[in-house]
Motif scaffolding. Structure first.
Motif, PDB file in Angstrom:
ATOM      1  N   LEU A  72      -5.223   5.428   1.670  1.00 36.58           N
ATOM      2  CA  LEU A  72      -5.314   6.231   0.448  1.00 36.58           C
ATOM      3  C   LEU A  72      -4.421   5.626  -0.629  1.00 36.58           C
ATOM      4  CD1 LEU A  72      -5.167   9.647   2.303  1.00 36.58           C
ATOM      5  CD2 LEU A  72      -7.134   8.738   1.080  1.00 36.58           C
ATOM      6  N   GLU A 107      -1.548  -2.078  11.477  1.00 37.19           N
ATOM      7  CA  GLU A 107      -2.114  -1.902  10.113  1.00 37.19           C
ATOM      8  C   GLU A 107      -3.486  -2.571   9.961  1.00 37.19           C
ATOM      9  OE1 GLU A 107      -0.423   0.306   8.952  1.00 37.19           O
ATOM     10  OE2 GLU A 107       1.712  -0.043   9.189  1.00 37.19           O
ATOM     11  N   TYR A 160       8.536  11.912   0.425  1.00 38.88           N
ATOM     12  CA  TYR A 160       7.937  11.082   1.480  1.00 38.88           C
ATOM     13  C   TYR A 160       6.431  11.008   1.217  1.00 38.88           C
ATOM     14  CZ  TYR A 160       7.999   8.808   6.094  1.00 38.88           C
ATOM     15  OH  TYR A 160       7.935   7.892   7.128  1.00 38.88           O
ATOM     16  N   SER A 172      10.385   7.255   9.973  1.00 39.30           N
ATOM     17  CA  SER A 172      11.206   6.931   8.795  1.00 39.30           C
ATOM     18  C   SER A 172      10.824   5.563   8.248  1.00 39.30           C
ATOM     19  CB  SER A 172      12.689   6.910   9.167  1.00 39.30           C
ATOM     20  OG  SER A 172      13.031   5.672   9.716  1.00 39.30           O
ATOM     21  N   ARG A 229       5.258  -8.524  13.644  1.00 32.93           N
ATOM     22  CA  ARG A 229       4.725  -7.197  13.983  1.00 32.93           C
ATOM     23  C   ARG A 229       4.222  -7.190  15.432  1.00 32.93           C
ATOM     24  NH1 ARG A 229       5.719  -2.679  10.939  1.00 32.93           N
ATOM     25  NH2 ARG A 229       4.111  -1.116  11.192  1.00 32.93           N
ATOM     26  N   MET A 276      -5.053   1.179   9.202  1.00 26.67           N
ATOM     27  CA  MET A 276      -5.607   1.949   8.086  1.00 26.67           C
ATOM     28  C   MET A 276      -7.075   1.560   7.919  1.00 26.67           C
ATOM     29  SD  MET A 276      -2.505   1.881   5.373  1.00 26.67           S
ATOM     30  CE  MET A 276      -1.946   0.276   5.872  1.00 26.67           C
ATOM     31  N   TYR A 290       0.802  -1.226   0.000  1.00 30.40           N
ATOM     32  CA  TYR A 290       0.000   0.000   0.000  1.00 30.40           C
ATOM     33  C   TYR A 290       0.835   1.277   0.000  1.00 30.40           C
ATOM     34  CZ  TYR A 290       1.191  -1.174   4.833  1.00 30.40           C
ATOM     35  OH  TYR A 290       1.886  -1.553   5.956  1.00 30.40           O
ATOM     36  N   ILE A 338       3.669   8.921   0.880  1.00 33.13           N
ATOM     37  CA  ILE A 338       3.233   7.531   1.110  1.00 33.13           C
ATOM     38  C   ILE A 338       1.918   7.247   0.391  1.00 33.13           C
ATOM     39  CG2 ILE A 338       4.547   7.102   3.221  1.00 33.13           C
ATOM     40  CD1 ILE A 338       2.226   7.904   4.895  1.00 33.13           C
ATOM     41  N   TYR A 339       1.134   8.321   0.122  1.00 37.64           N
ATOM     42  CA  TYR A 339      -0.078   8.180  -0.700  1.00 37.64           C
ATOM     43  C   TYR A 339      -0.185   9.423  -1.572  1.00 37.64           C
ATOM     44  CZ  TYR A 339      -1.522  10.496   3.632  1.00 37.64           C
ATOM     45  OH  TYR A 339      -1.568  11.304   4.737  1.00 37.64           O
ATOM     46  N   ARG A 361       2.126   0.818  13.986  1.00 36.68           N
ATOM     47  CA  ARG A 361       0.764   0.399  13.649  1.00 36.68           C
ATOM     48  C   ARG A 361       0.733  -1.093  13.330  1.00 36.68           C
ATOM     49  NH1 ARG A 361      -1.869   4.709   9.411  1.00 36.68           N
ATOM     50  NH2 ARG A 361      -2.109   6.484  10.809  1.00 36.68           N
ATOM     51  N   PRO A 398      -7.602   7.020   7.190  1.00 34.54           N
ATOM     52  CA  PRO A 398      -8.022   6.338   5.968  1.00 34.54           C
ATOM     53  C   PRO A 398      -6.850   5.788   5.159  1.00 34.54           C
ATOM     54  CG  PRO A 398      -8.285   8.731   5.778  1.00 34.54           C
ATOM     55  CD  PRO A 398      -7.942   8.446   7.201  1.00 34.54           C
TER      56      PRO A 398
HETATM   57  N1  SAM Z   1       8.070   2.527   8.355  1.00 36.78           N
HETATM   58  C1  SAM Z   1       7.403   2.669   9.586  1.00 36.78           C
HETATM   59  C2  SAM Z   1       6.247   1.720   9.696  1.00 36.78           C
HETATM   60  O1  SAM Z   1       5.766   1.251   8.665  1.00 36.78           O
HETATM   61  O2  SAM Z   1       5.850   1.456  10.834  1.00 36.78           O
HETATM   62  C3  SAM Z   1       6.924   4.090   9.820  1.00 36.78           C
HETATM   63  C4  SAM Z   1       6.626   4.909   8.604  1.00 36.78           C
HETATM   64  S1  SAM Z   1       5.187   4.398   7.699  1.00 36.78           S
HETATM   65  C5  SAM Z   1       5.196   5.507   6.336  1.00 36.78           C
HETATM   66  C6  SAM Z   1       3.896   5.063   8.746  1.00 36.78           C
HETATM   67  C7  SAM Z   1       2.508   4.605   8.431  1.00 36.78           C
HETATM   68  O3  SAM Z   1       2.100   5.110   7.179  1.00 36.78           O
HETATM   69  C8  SAM Z   1       2.281   3.118   8.313  1.00 36.78           C
HETATM   70  O4  SAM Z   1       2.151   2.498   9.565  1.00 36.78           O
HETATM   71  C9  SAM Z   1       0.995   3.047   7.465  1.00 36.78           C
HETATM   72  O5  SAM Z   1      -0.150   2.794   8.261  1.00 36.78           O
HETATM   73  C10 SAM Z   1       0.902   4.449   6.867  1.00 36.78           C
HETATM   74  N2  SAM Z   1       0.702   4.371   5.407  1.00 36.78           N
HETATM   75  C11 SAM Z   1       1.559   3.897   4.501  1.00 36.78           C
HETATM   76  N3  SAM Z   1       1.001   3.917   3.266  1.00 36.78           N
HETATM   77  C12 SAM Z   1      -0.248   4.408   3.425  1.00 36.78           C
HETATM   78  C13 SAM Z   1      -1.334   4.657   2.537  1.00 36.78           C
HETATM   79  N4  SAM Z   1      -1.244   4.382   1.238  1.00 36.78           N
HETATM   80  N5  SAM Z   1      -2.482   5.189   3.053  1.00 36.78           N
HETATM   81  C14 SAM Z   1      -2.584   5.493   4.361  1.00 36.78           C
HETATM   82  N6  SAM Z   1      -1.595   5.257   5.242  1.00 36.78           N
HETATM   83  C15 SAM Z   1      -0.444   4.725   4.785  1.00 36.78           C
END
Ligand code: SAM
Ligand code: SF4
Length: 356
Positions: free
Chosen positions: A233, A160, A311, A103, A182, A201, A64, A313-314, A158, A231
């Motif tokens: 995304l 997740e 950075y 990170s 996890r 999420m 994701y 992520i979405y 998380r 949410p």
């Molecule tokens: N890498 C660490 C981890 O995964 O625990 C911390 C950084 S990670 C970017 C933080 C959070 O971003 C993740 O736990 C995940 O729930 C959230 N995340 C990642 N991709 C996402 C998405 N497409 N939509 C919403 N939340 C997202």
């Protein structure tokens, strides 16, 4: 279906029925009760944690996430020590009281030792005024113990999704992405002494209201101190993008996220609950609406503008063009417009922590 029943008898069927509820009068009553609960126990002010996105280099490949290691389109970065300390200085001057270092996940000692060093330096330059939360993925107990000893005192990891089958569908198979690891890592976070945060999420492909109800019961069972959830995304360069037609519409994901916050506030009244940036991605006032549904924490981004794009992520991530100052003023304007007070220069620790 009464709101009081949720607090006194939280069961999967009752929670799921509230999550599925579209009756706006009932949902308003749910938010009002959660807000009243939060105000009575934790006060009416929101606590801020300035967010530093330290690095987008990640060894993991979550289906994701936009910064997963297989996404070759991402320009990878590591903030310098100076940039991190500059952000910490900004947090202190802004009266944020706490910061979060987040990170991608990396296990090399050069990375884990660097985190310890940065935590020690931030504690030193801020004269122990700044509280530090870490969110850097799964690590062995010894690493968490080292970070705790350096002075960080909260950790976010998380789960997740608390449904092991759904978790498996979100990740490649193999030990590096296992539900069991996890869960073990969350246990290690607790054992190391951190105020422990987790989250999920909301609106993932294949997720049901029963999964979400179970997520809330999982937080209670694990007796966590903090929750950050928001949410799911889409990101165009991830395997999950192909499932976009199967998702709940965005307004439903937003509404479901607000209901999750409100229900959690009623079943775990004294924990810290974050109104996450992903809420803001779906509604310019999403985070403030989260606070009015019972959340008490917001994490304004302090990452340097030059790397924010990396950075992502979405796709809809807000504030990518902003710097720390602009993110601060936008948030302050929004909070003022919604009549929400900010607590300054306080750590805002979880009231739940340390209670049996
Ligand atoms: N890498 C660490 C981890 O995964 O625990 C911390 C950084 S990670 C970017 C933080 C959070 O971003 C993740 O736990 C995940 O729930 C959230 N995340 C990642 N991709 C996402 C998405 N497409 N939509 C919403 N939340 C997202
Ligand atoms: Fe890495 Fe965290 Fe993204 Fe997974 S969610 S790919 S661990 S940054």
């Amino acid at each position: 279906m009464s709101v009081d029943e949720l607090a006194h008898n939280p069961q999967q069927a009752i929670i799921a029925a509230w999550l599925a509820c579209d009756d706006q009068e009932k949902v308003k009553a749910l938010y009002a009760k959660a807000l009243a609960q939060k105000n009575a126990l934790l006060g009416d002010a929101v606590h801020l944690r300035g967010l530093i996105e330290l690095s987008n280099i990640c060894a993991k490949d979550c289906f994701y996430c936009g910064i997963r290691c297989s996404n070759t389109k991402v320009v990878r970065y590591d903030l310098s020590d100076e940039e991190v300390l500059e952000a910490a200085d900004f947090a202190q001057k802004a009266g944020y009281g706490s910061l979060v270092i987040q990170s991608g996940e990396r296990s090399a000692p050069t990375f884990t030792k660097r985190i310890s060093r940065l935590v020690t330096e931030i504690k030193s330059i801020s004269n122990n005024q700044l509280g530090i939360t870490l969110s850097c993925g799964e690590h062995p107990l010894e690493v968490y113990q080292e970070w705790f000893a350096a002075g960080a005192h909260r950790y976010l990891l998380r789960i997740e999704s608390s449904n092991p089958n759904l978790y498996a569908s979100l990740h490649p198979s193999g030990t590096r992405h296992s539900y069991k690891s996890r869960l073990q890592a969350l246990g290690a976070v607790k054992k190391a002494g951190f105020q422990t945060g987790t989250g999920v999420m909301i609106g993932l492909p294949g997720q049901t209201v029963f999964d979400l109800a179970d997520d809330l019961l999982f937080f209670k069972e694990l007796d966590v101190d903090m929750v950050g959830m928001g949410p799911y995304l889409e990101h165009v360069d991830t395997p999950f993008f192909t499932l976009k037609e199967t998702l709940w519409p965005k307004d439903k994901r937003l509404a479901m996220s607000l209901k999750m916050i409100a229900i959690l506030r009623l079943i775990m009244p004294d924990i810290n609950i974050a109104a996450t940036t992903a809420l803001q991605a779906l509604d310019p006032y999403g985070r403030e609406k989260g606070v009015l549904a019972g959340a008490n924490i917001i994490m304004p981004n302090m990452t340097m503008a030059k790397v924010r794009q990396n950075y992502r992520i979405y796709d809809l991530k807000p504030g990518l063009e902003e710097d720390a100052e602009l993110s601060k003023s936008h948030l302050e304007e929004n909070l003022a417009a919604m009549g929400i007070r900010i607590a300054r220069n306080e750590w805002g620790d979880s009231l739940h922590f340390g209670k049996c």
